[in-house]
Each structure stands twice: as structure tokens, then as C-alpha cells.
Design a protein around this motif. Structure first.
Motif, mmCIF file in Angstrom:
data_model
loop_
_atom_site.group_PDB
_atom_site.id
_atom_site.type_symbol
_atom_site.label_atom_id
_atom_site.label_comp_id
_atom_site.label_asym_id
_atom_site.label_seq_id
_atom_site.Cartn_x
_atom_site.Cartn_y
_atom_site.Cartn_z
ATOM 1 N N LYS A 171 -5.718 2.012 -29.069
ATOM 2 C CA LYS A 171 -6.900 2.016 -28.191
ATOM 3 C C LYS A 171 -8.057 2.828 -28.771
ATOM 4 C CE LYS A 171 -5.584 1.252 -23.429
ATOM 5 N NZ LYS A 171 -4.317 0.518 -23.492
ATOM 6 N N TYR A 172 -7.739 3.983 -29.367
ATOM 7 C CA TYR A 172 -8.813 4.905 -29.763
ATOM 8 C C TYR A 172 -8.824 5.241 -31.260
ATOM 9 C CZ TYR A 172 -8.566 5.596 -24.746
ATOM 10 O OH TYR A 172 -8.530 5.376 -23.398
ATOM 11 N N GLY A 173 -7.978 4.555 -32.010
ATOM 12 C CA GLY A 173 -7.834 4.887 -33.438
ATOM 13 C C GLY A 173 -9.134 4.820 -34.212
ATOM 14 N N ASP A 174 -10.024 3.935 -33.785
ATOM 15 C CA ASP A 174 -11.289 3.813 -34.529
ATOM 16 C C ASP A 174 -12.230 4.988 -34.276
ATOM 17 O OD1 ASP A 174 -11.342 2.889 -31.953
ATOM 18 O OD2 ASP A 174 -13.003 1.497 -32.292
ATOM 19 N N VAL A 175 -12.002 5.733 -33.194
ATOM 20 C CA VAL A 175 -12.883 6.888 -32.933
ATOM 21 C C VAL A 175 -12.201 8.246 -33.127
ATOM 22 C CG1 VAL A 175 -14.654 5.819 -31.484
ATOM 23 C CG2 VAL A 175 -12.495 6.547 -30.442
ATOM 24 N N ILE A 176 -10.880 8.239 -33.189
ATOM 25 C CA ILE A 176 -10.179 9.513 -33.464
ATOM 26 C C ILE A 176 -10.473 9.914 -34.907
ATOM 27 C CG2 ILE A 176 -7.896 10.576 -33.784
ATOM 28 C CD1 ILE A 176 -6.926 8.945 -31.388
#
Ligand code: SF4
Lengths: 97, 617
Positions: free
Chosen positions: A45-50
């Protein structure tokens, strides 16, 4: 035949993993689940912003830098049973002044 | 040396004499400036006998090679003296723009000696330097004093530092405030300034600072600024201020609770930088020169009992007036912080003394009679604010609490020594060595007493690496080995930062290699990471030797017993640092003798031969 799918709702705090963001999210996840599965869900879900430092080579969170705990502050790792837990914190260490 | 002015301003308040002196070039090369230069001068100039308020105790204000231009976070200034609170070495630095102006006025340092018979302030406008009558601001709160000072002196681009009523009354936790809110908080420098009847220093500088090659300098500044901007901790500090770390405290256990006893407190949900951003925060506070981080907050409370406008509480204030006193009212914490700034008092020591007093009250050691009828119960907001006023005005129980918890426990007795949380007389900052073991040896050995800034472990314990010093992997916060090593390398690096001088919050992004590059660009002297570590070690050991001469030994390198017992509940319950082993590792690496003196070999290696005869006869 009746197919029953068990879904769990787990409150996740991602504190500092996404630069300058301290977010609280409810994540729906199929039961049974463990910490690895939850981390995979978070990264999908958030790998692109972590921040990249916080993701390990194995595509999980980097436990050298990310601290994980339940709402009482008890630290969690992959071997812990998290099935009954309703809230999990993922934090990176930021020291105050 | 380029990047420095090579000049020191000596001001004798007893005689009124003002002289401009040349600083020996080797002092600048070997100690840089800031706290390093201060150590080199004050080691020679402050005599070992006498009281802290004797006229021969001196105040040393200093900047370093990175100040005076646009290096990120370089508005800082260092202040050193023998501490009125602890009796040993003190340095304290503050951000803002005082350091920028002082350097551009043409001075690397000001040394203040003697005592004035009447209140004065020091006026510096480039070459024009005068002692002026300060009776029009004596007795006033800090913000009023600053307003009136600027009105008299004029230039809004200038900067000043001043003391409030606490410093004037020589409250031992009184501090110096840069402009209206930037505190050189620790150790009671304000009391020393007050004893000398020096109310303020106003400084304006318009001269440029020479570097060897402007092009190289600008490129270096640009690269390092970009690194700071990219760093995720810088971004978190920018978004939520230092109070952001209170939001993670329930997991780390870093913030002490109820005078260092509990491990869990629900109030963190309301008392943290994120909660502040949603409530009383108005904007970033813009006061720090050339800072891309902007951790400072500007808050406004327009209604209710705690109306104020100004600098919001930082992490430390949220700790001492929040979790330490079990107070989850964020507005009252902002107000308590505001009151401390107005009186000119150290937030950490003031809040810690109040938390100590609350425990003494709970245990019946202090009674309503002692507190003038104030119910000093945990979480009583009005009691906290009343105590701040009493300390600042030096009345009632405030007279005792303003001397710090060590003295208060000495006077009160009845077991209160057990919960007086200090090291060498300095109250402990809001970072728990049970959460991050590296704080143990750091606090025990910092030259000014319990201090998180002489070794900003928070940037490394469980978080960062420093390959230049051999730290290649982040250390587990509770690791049983390596904390003596960690404390040493971070202390040495912080000593260079505070000699350069830049803000500690760049520690997350500016590596020793970056800092060496910046110092080379500023001075033309070729520094590398190893050389700057040596400077840091030299400065640290000279400050240690300063303290050894005042009688400090290894027996003083201890932590309060409470920190070496478990919290009740919380993430670190049952976990305590292996302090003795940490200290053994630390002493071995430092090459310190069993009695706590740096060894002769170490002193010689660092070029501190002049210290050897003082310590070894
Ligand atoms: S990081 Fe914060 S304290 Fe440091 S210079 Fe910048 S605004 Fe000031």
C-alpha cells in the motif's frame, strides 16, 4: 458450499517511515496473518512513499531501523503472535531536542 | 586563519576597560572556536580556588569558522564559564542569529571579566564597543527588555542576548536568552551574568567574513544544505518540531514519566508535536539564521488561562512540564515554557526541580506550610505555574528549588537524595538511558553534568552510522556492548560541532567527512574526518581536565540509582543498562586513569602537555 472469509481490521501507526508523515491507518487483512504478512500489506500500500532505508532487501521493513510494538509498547518481531493485537506501531527513532 | 576574525574582545566590567586582542593562530587551528576556544582560554584564566560568583569567574562568548556566512544553522553562539549551578565546566549554545552578528562585527569571541557596580549592557556595532547604562531594562522580563533595548539601539538586523529577573536575582538555574526565546539554557550562566550586573549584549555586524575561495565555499554550502534538506529526520523536525519525539515515546520509552519512575503514560497522546500542530501551532518560528530545518515553532493561545504568543514548547519542555509532572494540558505546558523564557530560566532544570518537589510533597517531605498552601500534587497545573514564578522571583520554596535538585535534596534530606535526578548537579534531560543505553556513559561523563548534547546519542543509538569513527552498523539500543564506544565517538564529534559551530540537529545528515570539508572550505586548512575527531577529543579532554582541577574524579561519573532500576510498566520494563561495563569500556577507550584523570599519554597525544603538570604535579 458457504465460503467464509475472515477479515481483520488492524490499526497501524506509521511514524516517520514516510518522510515527515506520522499517519494512523486502519488496514484490512485476511486472517490468519502474521507480522510478515502485515508488513507485505503495508509495503504494497505505501511502499512507494516509505523511505527506501526502511525497506529491507527482502521486501519487508528493515528492523534495524524500524521499531515495532503493540499499544503497550511491547516490542514485536516476526516470531511473535500478533493475531489478537488490534493496534501496531511502526516507528523510526527520532530524538527530540 | 581564514574563516575566523582572529580577534577577541576583552571587557572588564570592574574597570570598564575594553580591549581588542589577537587570538593565537594555533588556538584557532587546534580548537577552532566555540566551546573549543573557550576551553583553551578559560583553562588558563579561571582560577581553581574561589566561589563561582567571585569576580574572577568569566563569561566567554564564542563563534567558530562556520559562522558569519550562510552555512546552514550557523547563527549559533557558544557561552562558557564555570557553572554557578554545578561548580564545574559549563558551555551552552543557542541558535538564532547572535553568532552571525558577532562574527560579522569582527570578533570570534568576547570575554567578560570583573563585576560592574551598576547594571550595564554591552553595545557592539562593528568597531564601536561600549558599556552602557542598563537601568531602563533592569528588573524587566526578557521580552520587555529586548523590546526596549532594540528601541534604544535601533537596528532590527541586530541581535541580542539578555537575562531576565531570574538571572538578575542570581537564581542558579537562571539562563541567558538569545533575543526573546533562544535559551543558552543549562547550568546557570544567567546567574553569573546577573552577578556581574551585565543585563544584555547587543551586537550588530556588517563586515564580511573571508574564506579562501568563495566559489568552493558556496558549492560546499549548497551541497550540505541539500543533504540536510533531503534527510528524513530534518523533514520530520520541520513538520512537527522536536516535540515529534514525544509521539514515539510510548514505544521507545525515551521520555521520563513521573520523575523517572513510570514507563507508561496516556498523556503522550495529547502532549506531542503532532498534537501541537493540530491545535496551538501557528507557524514555524523564523528566528534561526540560515536554517533549512526550522524545528522551532511559533504558537498562539488566544483564550483561556494560558494566553501567550511566541516560541512553542520543545521536546524538553513537553517532558519536564508534561510527562515528568503528569500534566497532559498542552496549553499549560506552552505557558510554562513561555514563563521560563520570560524569567530567563532553564526549562529542564526548572521542570525537573518541580517534579522533584511533587515527589517530595507526595512523600510528606514537603508540606503545605513549605509551599505556602499550594497543593503540589502530580498534574496540578496551577501548582506548576506557581512554582515557576516562585523560582523566578526567588521567594518561598522557590528559593531552594532554584538551586537545583542536588542542593534541594541536601537541605531537605529524609531520603530525598534518592529521587534527586541529576549528574554532577545538573538535572537530567528528557532522554532515558533505559531506552537508549548509550545515554548512560554519555550523561555520566559529559563535562557539564547530565547532558544529551555533548553526545547527541539520540541521532545514533538504534538509528545511525558513522563509518569515519568505525560505527558501520546501527547499534541496537539495548546492546550490552559498544555503548562506551558510541558515547565516546559521538561526544568527540559533538565537541567539534560545538566548536565550528553549528546546530546539533544537523547531526542526522552532516557527516564528519562533510564537516571536515566545510571547515577546509572555510579556513583553507586541510582538515579530514580523522583530524576533526582529534580536535573533538582534544576539546573534550581539556574540559575534563578543567573539571579534574576542580576536584572531579571517577567517583563523580555516576548515574542516580533510580535510572539503574526498572521503570514500572512501559516498553523498557525490566531493562536496565549494564552501567559498570559501559563505563569500563568507556574509560579504556578514553585512556583515562582509574581516578578519572586523562592519562599523561593521552594528554601528550592530544597536544595538551600544558595540562600534565597541573594534574600530575
Ligand atoms: S534546527 Fe532548529 S534550533 Fe537548530 S538552527 Fe534550525 S531552527 Fe534553530
Amino acid at each position: 458450499m458457504l465460503l467464509v472469509i475472515y477479515m481483520a481490521k488492524i490499526k497501524v501507526r506509521l511514524y516517520g517511515l514516510i518522510p515527515a508523515k506520522f499517519v494512523v491507518k486502519d488496514i484490512d487483512i485476511y486472517k490468519p496473518f502474521n507480522l510478515k504478512k502485515l508488513e507485505k500489506e503495508i509495503i504494497s500500500k505505501y511502499g512507494d512513499v516509505i523511505h527506501k532505508d526502511y525497506i529491507s532487501d527482502r521486501g519487508l521493513l528493515n528492523h534495524q531501523l524500524v521499531r515495532i510494538g503493540d499499544s503497550s509498547g511491547r516490542r514485536l518481531d516476526y516470531e511473535d503472535d500478533i493475531s489478537g493485537i488490534e493496534e501496531i506501531w511502526f516507528i523510526v527513532s527520532i530524538s527530540g531536542g | 586563519m581564514k574563516g575566523c576574525t582572529g580577534r577577541l574582545l576583552r571587557v572588564n566590567l570592574s574597570s570598564g576597560a575594553i580591549t581588542k586582542e589577537k587570538i593565537p593562530d594555533e588556538y584557532l587551528r587546534e580548537y577552532l572556536g566555540g566551546t573549543g576556544l573557550a576551553a583553551r582560554y578559560l583553562y588558563d584564566e579561571i582560577p581553581v580556588n574561589g566561589d563561582v560568583f567571585d569576580e574572577n569567574n568569566k563569561l566567554f562568548f564564542s563563534v567558530g569558522p562556520l559562522n558569519g556566512k550562510q552555512f546552514p544553522t550557523s547563527g549559533r553562539c557558544n557561552l562558557s564559564c564555570r557553572s554557578p549551578l554545578t561548580g564545574i565546566w559549563l558551555d551552552s549554545s543557542w541558535s538564532g542569529k547572535f553568532g552571525y552578528n558577532l562574527k560579522r562585527a569582527g570578533y570570534d569571541a568576547i570575554i567578560i571579566e570583573g563585576k560592574s557596580p551598576k547594571p550595564v549592557y554591552l553595545y557592539i556595532n562593528d568597531e564601536q564597543v561600549e558599556l552602557r547604562d542598563a537601568s531602563f531594562i533592569w528588573g524587566k522580563m526578557v521580552s520587555e527588555s529586548v523590546r526596549d533595548l532594540y528601541e534604544q539601539c535601533g537596528d532590527k538586523k541586530a541581535s541580542c542576548c539578555t537575562i531576565g529577573p531570574a538571572g538578575e536575582k542570581m537564581v542558579k538555574t537562571g539562563c541567558i536568552i538569545g533575543d526573546t526565546t533562544k535559551a543558552a539554557g543549562r547550568g546557570g550562566s544567567g546567574a553569573l551574568m546577573g552577578s556581574k550586573k551585565l543585563k544584555a549584549i547587543y551586537v550588530y555586524g556588517s563586515q564580511s567574513v573571508d574564506v579562501p575561495d568563495e566559489g568552493v565555499w558556496k558549492k560546499t554550502v549548497k551541497e550540505i544544505t541539500a543533504k540536510i534538506n533531503e534527510n528524513q529526520t530534518s523533514q520530520a523536525l520541520k513538520a512537527y518540531g522536536t516535540g515529534v519525539a514525544m509521539a514515539t515515546a510510548p514505544q521507545t520509552g525515551d521520555a521520563p514519566i513521573k520523575n523517572w519512575t513510570l514507563g507508561k503514560w496516556d498523556g503522550f497522546e495529547k502532549v506531542n508535536g503532532i498534537a501541537m500542530a493540530k491545535t496551538i501551532l501557528k507557524k514555524h518560528s523564523p528566528q534561526c539564521h540560515a536554517c533549512p530545518i526550522h524545528c522551532a515553532r511559533y504558537v498562539e493561545i488566544d483564550e483561556g488561562d494560558y494566553q501567550m504568543k511566541g516560541e512553542g514548547p520543545e521536546y524538553e519542555a513537553m517532558g519536564v512540564f508534561g510527562s515528568m509532572c503528569l500534566n497532559d494540558n498542552l496549553e499549560s505546558i506552552a505557558y510554562a515554557n513561555f514563563l521560563c523564557n520570560e524569567y530567563g530560566m532553564d526549562v529542564i532544570s526548572t521542570g525537573s526541580s518541580i517534579s522533584f518537589a511533587m515527589e517530595a510533597f507526595e512523600k510528606g517531605i514537603l508540606t503545605l506550610q513549605d509551599t505556602d498552601g499550594i497543593e503540589l500534587a502530580w498534574g496540578n497545573v496551577e501548582a506548576i505555574l506557581a512554582m515557576i514564578r516562585k523560582i523566578g522571583d526567588r521567594v518561598g520554596i522557590g528559593e531552594l528549588l532554584g538551586q537545583g535538585v542536588r542542593k534541594a535534596a541536601d537541605v531537605l534530606g529524609k531520603g530525598s537524595e534518592e529521587f534527586a535526578m541529576h549528574v554532577k548537579g545538573l538535572e537530567i534531560p528528557m532522554h532515558d538511558p533505559r531506552a537508549f543505553f548509550g545515554f548512560g556513559p554519555t550523561y555520566a561523563t559529559s563535562p557539564r553534568g547530565a547532558c544529551h548534547l555533548h553526545g547527541y546519542i539520540g541521532g545514533f543509538d538504534g538509528a545511525g552510522v558513522m563509518p569515519e569513527a568505525g560505527l558501520n552498523e546501527p547499534q541496537e539500543p539495548h546492546a550490552l556492548k559498544g555503548k562506551g564506544f558510541l558515547a565516546k565517538i559521538v561526544q568527540d564529534y559533538c565537541s567539534v560541532m560545538q566548536s565550528s559551530i553549528i546546530c546539533f540537529f544537523t547531526l542526522y545528515s552532516v557527516t564528519p567527512t562533510d564537516l571536515a570539508k566545510a571547515l577546509t572550505a572555510a579556513t583553507g586548512v586541510s582538515y579530514d574526518a580523522q583530524e576533526i575527531f582529534k580536535i573533538g577529543e582534544r576539546v573534550f579532554n581539556l574540559q575534563r581536565a578543567f573539571n579534574n582541577r576542580f576536584g572531579l574524579t571517577s567517583a563523580d561519573d555516576v548515574l542516580p540509582g533510580r535510572i539503574l532500576t526498572s521503570t514500572i510498566g512501559g516498553p523498557n520494563e525490566g531493562i536496565v543498562p549494564n552501567f559498570e561495563e559501559q563505563m569500563k569500556e568507556y574509560y579504556e577507550l578514553r585512556k583515562w586513569e582509574d581516578n578519572g584523570n586523562p592519562s599523561k599519554e593521552k594528554l601528550h597525544e592530544l597536544g595538551l602537555d600544558f595540562v600534565i603538570s597541573d594534574l600530575y604535579g
